[in-house]
Design an enzyme around this catalytic site. Sequence first.
Site, short mmCIF file in Angstrom:
data_model
loop_
_atom_site.label_atom_id
_atom_site.label_comp_id
_atom_site.label_asym_id
_atom_site.label_seq_id
_atom_site.Cartn_x
_atom_site.Cartn_y
_atom_site.Cartn_z
N ASP A 181 -6.14 1.04 -0.24
CA ASP A 181 -6.17 1.42 1.00
C ASP A 181 -7.57 0.60 1.67
O ASP A 181 -8.27 0.11 1.01
CB ASP A 181 -6.22 3.01 1.51
CG ASP A 181 -7.50 3.56 1.23
OD1 ASP A 181 -8.26 3.07 0.42
OD2 ASP A 181 -7.83 4.97 1.48
N LYS A 238 0.82 -1.10 -0.13
CA LYS A 238 -0.08 0.16 0.09
C LYS A 238 0.96 1.13 -0.20
O LYS A 238 0.72 2.18 -0.87
CB LYS A 238 -0.91 -0.16 1.23
CG LYS A 238 -1.84 1.32 1.35
CD LYS A 238 -2.84 1.13 2.47
CE LYS A 238 -2.31 1.39 3.83
NZ LYS A 238 -3.05 1.51 5.02
#
Length: 224
Positions: free
Chosen positions: A150, A132
């Site tokens: 996310d 991420k």
Amino acid sequence: MTPAAERPLDPEEIETLFSRLSKAMPGRTKNAKGPKGQPDAFRSCISCMLSAQSLDRNTAAASKALFAKARTPRSILKLPEEDLIDAIRPAGLYNMKARNIRRFCEVLLEEHDGVVPDTREGLLKLPGIGRKCADIVMSFTFGADVIAVDTHVHRVCNRTGLALGKTEAQTAAQLEARAPGWAMRDGHFWLIQFGKRICTSRAPRCADCVIVDICQWPGKAVPR
């Protein structure tokens, strides 16, 4: 945990999903900044590391306090341990994050002369940087066409059937393989805004959803 979609969307449905979201949600703007508004790749990486299990306002406070004391790998390594921990304390998990930040700075200096790599492969080899964080830095700081995943994007993907991954990293890998090329630049922005405005964690607004007819979430409330 939100129940996953009953089945993955097919390629035609994926095209339709992105087409509709592109018209309903804002995309990348010229003012889009790196993680927490940081101006360079190094501080973007540090802020990403601080954001783990931290509210945005706490991450911002920790980043501001740390960068008021040090803004480069060398200057951070020169900080006394107690000063580093005190600065990042608002973000929580400060002992672990302090160790990760120090190791990140050490490796960055030892292997990259202090320059943050501009590839996902290079970023993922750095301590404390996961998929991420790497994709967020790639997208916001380096302007790469990647869809960072996310918690909001992860939820939307798994609810709708766009991608079905147990972790954000698994969802990101599937999404990269399934999303059409034309959607890669702005896809993160469409999905995250959709997740914040419509497909919320609690009480999703299915009646206002532009993709409710193709969404494969068994818990959706279909408008009559």
